[in-house]
Design a protein around this motif. Structure first.
Motif, PDB file in Angstrom:
ATOM      1  N   PHE A  18     -13.663 -33.736 -60.436  1.00 52.81           N
ATOM      2  CA  PHE A  18     -12.181 -33.901 -59.707  1.00 52.81           C
ATOM      3  C   PHE A  18     -12.347 -35.138 -58.868  1.00 52.81           C
ATOM      4  CE2 PHE A  18     -11.832 -30.948 -56.696  1.00 52.81           C
ATOM      5  CZ  PHE A  18     -12.992 -29.821 -56.581  1.00 52.81           C
ATOM      6  N   ASP A  74     -11.198 -37.891 -59.207  1.00 53.89           N
ATOM      7  CA  ASP A  74      -9.723 -38.939 -59.650  1.00 53.89           C
ATOM      8  C   ASP A  74      -8.815 -38.211 -58.788  1.00 53.89           C
ATOM      9  OD1 ASP A  74      -8.203 -40.503 -60.403  1.00 53.89           O
ATOM     10  OD2 ASP A  74      -7.910 -39.315 -62.321  1.00 53.89           O
ATOM     11  N   LYS A  75      -9.071 -36.856 -58.933  1.00 56.05           N
ATOM     12  CA  LYS A  75      -7.698 -36.010 -58.427  1.00 56.05           C
ATOM     13  C   LYS A  75      -7.497 -35.780 -56.944  1.00 56.05           C
ATOM     14  CE  LYS A  75      -6.763 -35.114 -62.544  1.00 56.05           C
ATOM     15  NZ  LYS A  75      -7.023 -36.150 -63.104  1.00 56.05           N
ATOM     16  N   HIS A  93      -6.519 -39.592 -55.469  1.00 59.51           N
ATOM     17  CA  HIS A  93      -4.869 -39.731 -56.100  1.00 59.51           C
ATOM     18  C   HIS A  93      -4.358 -38.655 -54.526  1.00 59.51           C
ATOM     19  CE1 HIS A  93      -3.873 -41.218 -60.081  1.00 59.51           C
ATOM     20  NE2 HIS A  93      -4.738 -40.963 -60.362  1.00 59.51           N
ATOM     21  N   GLU A 108       2.890 -42.963 -62.053  1.00 56.41           N
ATOM     22  CA  GLU A 108       2.232 -42.265 -63.279  1.00 56.41           C
ATOM     23  C   GLU A 108       2.278 -42.388 -64.331  1.00 56.41           C
ATOM     24  OE1 GLU A 108      -1.374 -40.247 -63.923  1.00 56.41           O
ATOM     25  OE2 GLU A 108      -0.985 -40.533 -62.021  1.00 56.41           O
ATOM     26  N   ASP A 114      -1.051 -38.775 -67.127  1.00 53.26           N
ATOM     27  CA  ASP A 114      -2.070 -38.038 -66.600  1.00 53.26           C
ATOM     28  C   ASP A 114      -1.992 -36.397 -65.421  1.00 53.26           C
ATOM     29  OD1 ASP A 114      -3.833 -35.088 -65.196  1.00 53.26           O
ATOM     30  OD2 ASP A 114      -5.907 -36.606 -65.514  1.00 53.26           O
ATOM     31  N   TYR A 152      -2.104 -33.473 -64.152  1.00 55.53           N
ATOM     32  CA  TYR A 152      -2.391 -33.373 -62.730  1.00 55.53           C
ATOM     33  C   TYR A 152      -2.797 -34.080 -61.658  1.00 55.53           C
ATOM     34  CZ  TYR A 152      -4.293 -29.215 -65.466  1.00 55.53           C
ATOM     35  OH  TYR A 152      -4.134 -28.136 -66.049  1.00 55.53           O
ATOM     36  N   ASP A 153      -3.199 -35.901 -62.558  1.00 61.23           N
ATOM     37  CA  ASP A 153      -2.517 -37.134 -61.462  1.00 61.23           C
ATOM     38  C   ASP A 153      -1.416 -37.185 -60.277  1.00 61.23           C
ATOM     39  OD1 ASP A 153      -5.735 -37.910 -62.083  1.00 61.23           O
ATOM     40  OD2 ASP A 153      -4.674 -39.556 -62.696  1.00 61.23           O
ATOM     41  N   ALA A 170      -1.380 -33.855 -58.118  1.00 65.86           N
ATOM     42  CA  ALA A 170      -2.209 -34.392 -57.141  1.00 65.86           C
ATOM     43  C   ALA A 170      -1.425 -35.593 -55.955  1.00 65.86           C
ATOM     44  CB  ALA A 170      -3.187 -35.427 -57.405  1.00 65.86           C
TER      45      ALA A 170
END
Length: 120
Positions: free
Chosen positions: A35, A37-38, A41, A80, A93, A95-96, A99
């Protein structure tokens, strides 16, 4: 003078975050987790919130800080949501988005609790 420098850094950081949101980011260093990427972010939006809250907190009331918090959250949501419209290689996303929001919360808490620098 320090206040003007902080404003400049906050504006440049915000513009850089906008650019990074809409370009392809191949070759970003791996942190070794699934994760990464998270984490990026989270850190990006913690920094964004930290800069803007630090800038506004010295001369403004709590209501202003709440407004700055809301604006930074909405900024993260907006970027986003629209990033895939401007770059087909980027996608929305949830989850992005989470985050981003969690980063804003933590960045705001840190900036309001710690006086890293005293602005004149």
């Amino acid at each position: 003078m320090l206040r003007k420098l902080l404003l400049s850094v906050a504006v440049i950081y915000t513009l850089a975050l906008i650019v990074v949101t809409f370009i392809n980011l191949d070759g970003v260093p791996s942190l070794g987790s699934s994760f990464d990427d998270k984490i990026y972010h989270f850190l990006a939006y913690a920094g964004l919130a930290g800069l803007w809250i630090t800038f506004f907190k010295q001369r403004h009331k709590k209501q202003t800080l709440l407004l700055v918090f809301v604006i930074v959250v909405l900024f993260g949501v907006l970027l986003e949501v629209i990033q895939h419209q401007l770059n087909q290689n980027r996608t929305y996303d949830t989850y992005d988005l989470l985050a981003n929001c969690f980063g804003v919360v933590i960045g705001t808490l840190i900036a309001t609790r710690i006086d890293i620098i005293k602005l004149k």
